[in-house]
Write a protein that holds these residues in place. Sequence first.
Motif, PDB file in Angstrom:
ATOM      1  N   ASP A 177      77.313 -43.884 -50.895  1.00 39.75           N
ATOM      2  CA  ASP A 177      77.758 -43.631 -49.611  1.00 39.75           C
ATOM      3  C   ASP A 177      76.222 -42.590 -48.846  1.00 39.75           C
ATOM      4  OD1 ASP A 177      78.137 -40.965 -50.030  1.00 39.75           O
ATOM      5  OD2 ASP A 177      80.223 -41.181 -49.856  1.00 39.75           O
ATOM      6  N   ARG A 178      76.727 -42.433 -47.550  1.00 40.86           N
ATOM      7  CA  ARG A 178      75.572 -41.656 -47.044  1.00 40.86           C
ATOM      8  C   ARG A 178      75.213 -40.468 -47.275  1.00 40.86           C
ATOM      9  NH1 ARG A 178      74.528 -44.395 -41.159  1.00 40.86           N
ATOM     10  NH2 ARG A 178      72.860 -43.057 -41.254  1.00 40.86           N
ATOM     11  N   SER A 179      76.416 -39.831 -47.975  1.00 50.41           N
ATOM     12  CA  SER A 179      76.219 -38.221 -48.346  1.00 50.41           C
ATOM     13  C   SER A 179      75.575 -38.168 -49.744  1.00 50.41           C
ATOM     14  CB  SER A 179      77.411 -37.593 -48.448  1.00 50.41           C
ATOM     15  OG  SER A 179      78.318 -38.322 -49.613  1.00 50.41           O
ATOM     16  N   GLY A 180      75.370 -39.607 -50.264  1.00 50.90           N
ATOM     17  CA  GLY A 180      74.822 -39.278 -51.687  1.00 50.90           C
ATOM     18  C   GLY A 180      75.819 -39.495 -52.892  1.00 50.90           C
ATOM     19  N   LYS A 181      76.982 -39.657 -52.510  1.00 48.01           N
ATOM     20  CA  LYS A 181      78.093 -39.767 -53.368  1.00 48.01           C
ATOM     21  C   LYS A 181      78.189 -41.140 -54.263  1.00 48.01           C
ATOM     22  CE  LYS A 181      83.104 -39.767 -54.002  1.00 48.01           C
ATOM     23  NZ  LYS A 181      84.042 -39.892 -53.195  1.00 48.01           N
ATOM     24  N   ARG A 182      77.874 -41.341 -55.361  1.00 51.22           N
ATOM     25  CA  ARG A 182      78.099 -42.600 -56.308  1.00 51.22           C
ATOM     26  C   ARG A 182      79.359 -43.129 -56.145  1.00 51.22           C
ATOM     27  NH1 ARG A 182      75.423 -43.130 -61.995  1.00 51.22           N
ATOM     28  NH2 ARG A 182      77.086 -41.499 -62.322  1.00 51.22           N
ATOM     29  N   LEU A 183      79.378 -44.426 -55.426  1.00 49.70           N
ATOM     30  CA  LEU A 183      80.641 -45.223 -55.393  1.00 49.70           C
ATOM     31  C   LEU A 183      80.775 -46.246 -56.603  1.00 49.70           C
ATOM     32  CD1 LEU A 183      80.162 -45.871 -51.614  1.00 49.70           C
ATOM     33  CD2 LEU A 183      81.510 -44.165 -52.615  1.00 49.70           C
ATOM     34  N   GLY A 184      79.854 -46.682 -57.216  1.00 47.55           N
ATOM     35  CA  GLY A 184      79.931 -47.529 -58.067  1.00 47.55           C
ATOM     36  C   GLY A 184      78.779 -47.918 -58.915  1.00 47.55           C
ATOM     37  N   VAL A 185      78.855 -48.478 -60.256  1.00 51.06           N
ATOM     38  CA  VAL A 185      77.690 -48.883 -61.003  1.00 51.06           C
ATOM     39  C   VAL A 185      77.888 -50.133 -61.498  1.00 51.06           C
ATOM     40  CG1 VAL A 185      76.457 -48.338 -63.073  1.00 51.06           C
ATOM     41  CG2 VAL A 185      77.401 -46.618 -61.736  1.00 51.06           C
ATOM     42  N   TRP A 186      77.322 -51.041 -61.547  1.00 53.31           N
ATOM     43  CA  TRP A 186      77.493 -52.764 -62.138  1.00 53.31           C
ATOM     44  C   TRP A 186      76.392 -52.917 -63.128  1.00 53.31           C
ATOM     45  CZ3 TRP A 186      78.064 -50.964 -57.309  1.00 53.31           C
ATOM     46  CH2 TRP A 186      79.550 -51.153 -56.599  1.00 53.31           C
ATOM     47  N   GLY A 187      76.866 -53.351 -64.461  1.00 57.65           N
ATOM     48  CA  GLY A 187      75.838 -53.630 -65.313  1.00 57.65           C
ATOM     49  C   GLY A 187      76.369 -54.910 -65.953  1.00 57.65           C
ATOM     50  N   ASN A 188      75.799 -55.236 -67.088  1.00 57.14           N
ATOM     51  CA  ASN A 188      76.326 -56.466 -67.922  1.00 57.14           C
ATOM     52  C   ASN A 188      77.797 -56.842 -68.026  1.00 57.14           C
ATOM     53  OD1 ASN A 188      73.347 -55.653 -69.909  1.00 57.14           O
ATOM     54  ND2 ASN A 188      73.322 -57.474 -68.412  1.00 57.14           N
ATOM     55  N   SER A 189      78.410 -55.643 -68.454  1.00 55.35           N
ATOM     56  CA  SER A 189      79.915 -55.904 -68.525  1.00 55.35           C
ATOM     57  C   SER A 189      80.687 -56.287 -67.242  1.00 55.35           C
ATOM     58  CB  SER A 189      80.645 -54.627 -69.193  1.00 55.35           C
ATOM     59  OG  SER A 189      80.374 -53.441 -68.413  1.00 55.35           O
ATOM     60  N   GLN A 190      80.045 -55.824 -66.087  1.00 55.74           N
ATOM     61  CA  GLN A 190      80.566 -56.306 -64.740  1.00 55.74           C
ATOM     62  C   GLN A 190      79.976 -57.446 -64.321  1.00 55.74           C
ATOM     63  OE1 GLN A 190      79.204 -53.105 -65.493  1.00 55.74           O
ATOM     64  NE2 GLN A 190      81.303 -52.059 -65.817  1.00 55.74           N
ATOM     65  N   GLY A 191      79.218 -58.192 -65.262  1.00 55.85           N
ATOM     66  CA  GLY A 191      78.888 -59.592 -64.778  1.00 55.85           C
ATOM     67  C   GLY A 191      77.268 -59.722 -64.310  1.00 55.85           C
ATOM     68  N   LEU A 192      76.577 -58.691 -64.373  1.00 57.94           N
ATOM     69  CA  LEU A 192      75.057 -58.642 -63.923  1.00 57.94           C
ATOM     70  C   LEU A 192      74.434 -59.429 -65.247  1.00 57.94           C
ATOM     71  CD1 LEU A 192      74.096 -55.416 -62.453  1.00 57.94           C
ATOM     72  CD2 LEU A 192      74.052 -57.632 -61.547  1.00 57.94           C
ATOM     73  N   PRO A 193      73.379 -60.304 -65.054  1.00 58.62           N
ATOM     74  CA  PRO A 193      72.794 -61.100 -65.931  1.00 58.62           C
ATOM     75  C   PRO A 193      71.761 -60.135 -66.750  1.00 58.62           C
ATOM     76  CG  PRO A 193      71.856 -61.870 -63.907  1.00 58.62           C
ATOM     77  CD  PRO A 193      73.081 -60.906 -63.672  1.00 58.62           C
ATOM     78  N   ALA A 194      71.223 -59.057 -65.873  1.00 59.28           N
ATOM     79  CA  ALA A 194      70.330 -58.131 -66.541  1.00 59.28           C
ATOM     80  C   ALA A 194      70.391 -56.731 -65.924  1.00 59.28           C
ATOM     81  CB  ALA A 194      68.943 -58.845 -66.353  1.00 59.28           C
ATOM     82  N   LEU A 195      69.956 -55.825 -66.586  1.00 55.07           N
ATOM     83  CA  LEU A 195      70.171 -54.441 -66.075  1.00 55.07           C
ATOM     84  C   LEU A 195      68.979 -54.044 -65.263  1.00 55.07           C
ATOM     85  CD1 LEU A 195      71.491 -52.625 -69.056  1.00 55.07           C
ATOM     86  CD2 LEU A 195      72.834 -53.375 -66.858  1.00 55.07           C
ATOM     87  N   THR A 196      67.801 -54.874 -65.075  1.00 48.48           N
ATOM     88  CA  THR A 196      66.630 -54.832 -64.202  1.00 48.48           C
ATOM     89  C   THR A 196      66.768 -55.780 -63.090  1.00 48.48           C
ATOM     90  OG1 THR A 196      65.297 -54.305 -66.199  1.00 48.48           O
ATOM     91  CG2 THR A 196      64.033 -55.022 -64.085  1.00 48.48           C
ATOM     92  N   ILE A 197      66.913 -54.934 -61.796  1.00 52.30           N
ATOM     93  CA  ILE A 197      66.867 -55.502 -60.667  1.00 52.30           C
ATOM     94  C   ILE A 197      65.799 -55.110 -59.872  1.00 52.30           C
ATOM     95  CG2 ILE A 197      68.369 -55.317 -58.271  1.00 52.30           C
ATOM     96  CD1 ILE A 197      70.594 -55.154 -60.193  1.00 52.30           C
ATOM     97  N   GLY A 198      65.092 -56.196 -59.303  1.00 51.74           N
ATOM     98  CA  GLY A 198      63.893 -56.130 -58.795  1.00 51.74           C
ATOM     99  C   GLY A 198      63.627 -56.225 -57.066  1.00 51.74           C
ATOM    100  N   SER A 199      64.748 -56.648 -56.766  1.00 50.16           N
ATOM    101  CA  SER A 199      64.933 -56.968 -55.221  1.00 50.16           C
ATOM    102  C   SER A 199      66.422 -57.228 -54.913  1.00 50.16           C
ATOM    103  CB  SER A 199      64.087 -58.100 -54.575  1.00 50.16           C
ATOM    104  OG  SER A 199      64.581 -59.457 -55.606  1.00 50.16           O
ATOM    105  N   ILE A 200      66.692 -56.694 -53.590  1.00 49.47           N
ATOM    106  CA  ILE A 200      67.966 -56.750 -53.206  1.00 49.47           C
ATOM    107  C   ILE A 200      67.879 -56.938 -51.717  1.00 49.47           C
ATOM    108  CG2 ILE A 200      70.095 -55.266 -52.744  1.00 49.47           C
ATOM    109  CD1 ILE A 200      69.255 -53.478 -54.654  1.00 49.47           C
ATOM    110  N   VAL A 201      68.803 -57.933 -51.428  1.00 50.71           N
ATOM    111  CA  VAL A 201      68.683 -58.376 -49.855  1.00 50.71           C
ATOM    112  C   VAL A 201      70.551 -58.141 -49.379  1.00 50.71           C
ATOM    113  CG1 VAL A 201      68.573 -60.264 -48.218  1.00 50.71           C
ATOM    114  CG2 VAL A 201      66.922 -60.131 -49.912  1.00 50.71           C
ATOM    115  N   ALA A 202      70.539 -57.643 -48.347  1.00 48.35           N
ATOM    116  CA  ALA A 202      72.089 -57.330 -47.770  1.00 48.35           C
ATOM    117  C   ALA A 202      72.391 -58.147 -46.816  1.00 48.35           C
ATOM    118  CB  ALA A 202      72.359 -55.884 -47.647  1.00 48.35           C
ATOM    119  N   LEU A 203      73.216 -59.261 -46.913  1.00 52.80           N
ATOM    120  CA  LEU A 203      73.286 -59.979 -45.697  1.00 52.80           C
ATOM    121  C   LEU A 203      74.678 -59.730 -44.804  1.00 52.80           C
ATOM    122  CD1 LEU A 203      72.657 -63.634 -47.205  1.00 52.80           C
ATOM    123  CD2 LEU A 203      71.012 -62.079 -45.809  1.00 52.80           C
TER     124      LEU A 203
END
Length: 195
Positions: A45-71
């Motif tokens: 969040d805006r204060s820097g509090k961590r809200l979530g973490v996603w990895g392979n067990s949450q469905g990500l195909p890889a732990l390396t993320i090179g780009s992010i686009v928020a629509l």
Amino acid sequence: YRYDPTENSLSKFIETDAVVSAVVFEPQSEIYYVGTRDQGLFSFDRSGKRLGVWGNSQGLPALTIGSIVALGRDDIWLGTADGLSRFFPQQNKIVTFDESDGIPGLKFRPNVYCETPNGLLYFGGYGGFCGFDPQSLSYDTAPPPVVIDRISLFGTDLDHRSPEPLIDALPQALEEVNFNWKQNQLRFSFTGISM
């Protein structure tokens, strides 16, 4: 780090030892999404509090993320080291696209992406680049028809053409198969048929 102009100072904003590779701020939900080099996706969040973490067990195909686009609040696109993913944070759902979906290679280059004024997305990877309209994508959620394509008894495939057949047709054409109680080591192989 975050700069505080009233104090003219920097303070650590995100408490993580991960190497940050991509950051995007989604203004509707006021959440920062942080892609890392080898620890997946974080949200803060805006204060820097961590809200979530996603990895392979949450469905990500890889732990390396090179780009992010928020629509929008529930539509985040991730160029990863193993495919292109669409993340729906409110549903906690990740859908990954790969070569079988027409993606030219799986590894996406860091920070090689573009959102055009008319809403098209482009992501660049080591196998080329792909462009698409995210609003026109549809998902086939119906499970494919499944057929049994092989039956084995005691490690031997059953074949209707053998001298003493135990089945009278190809496995996928059978509606019923009966075995006696001694014939108790069975193995089935099946296939989902894409239409």
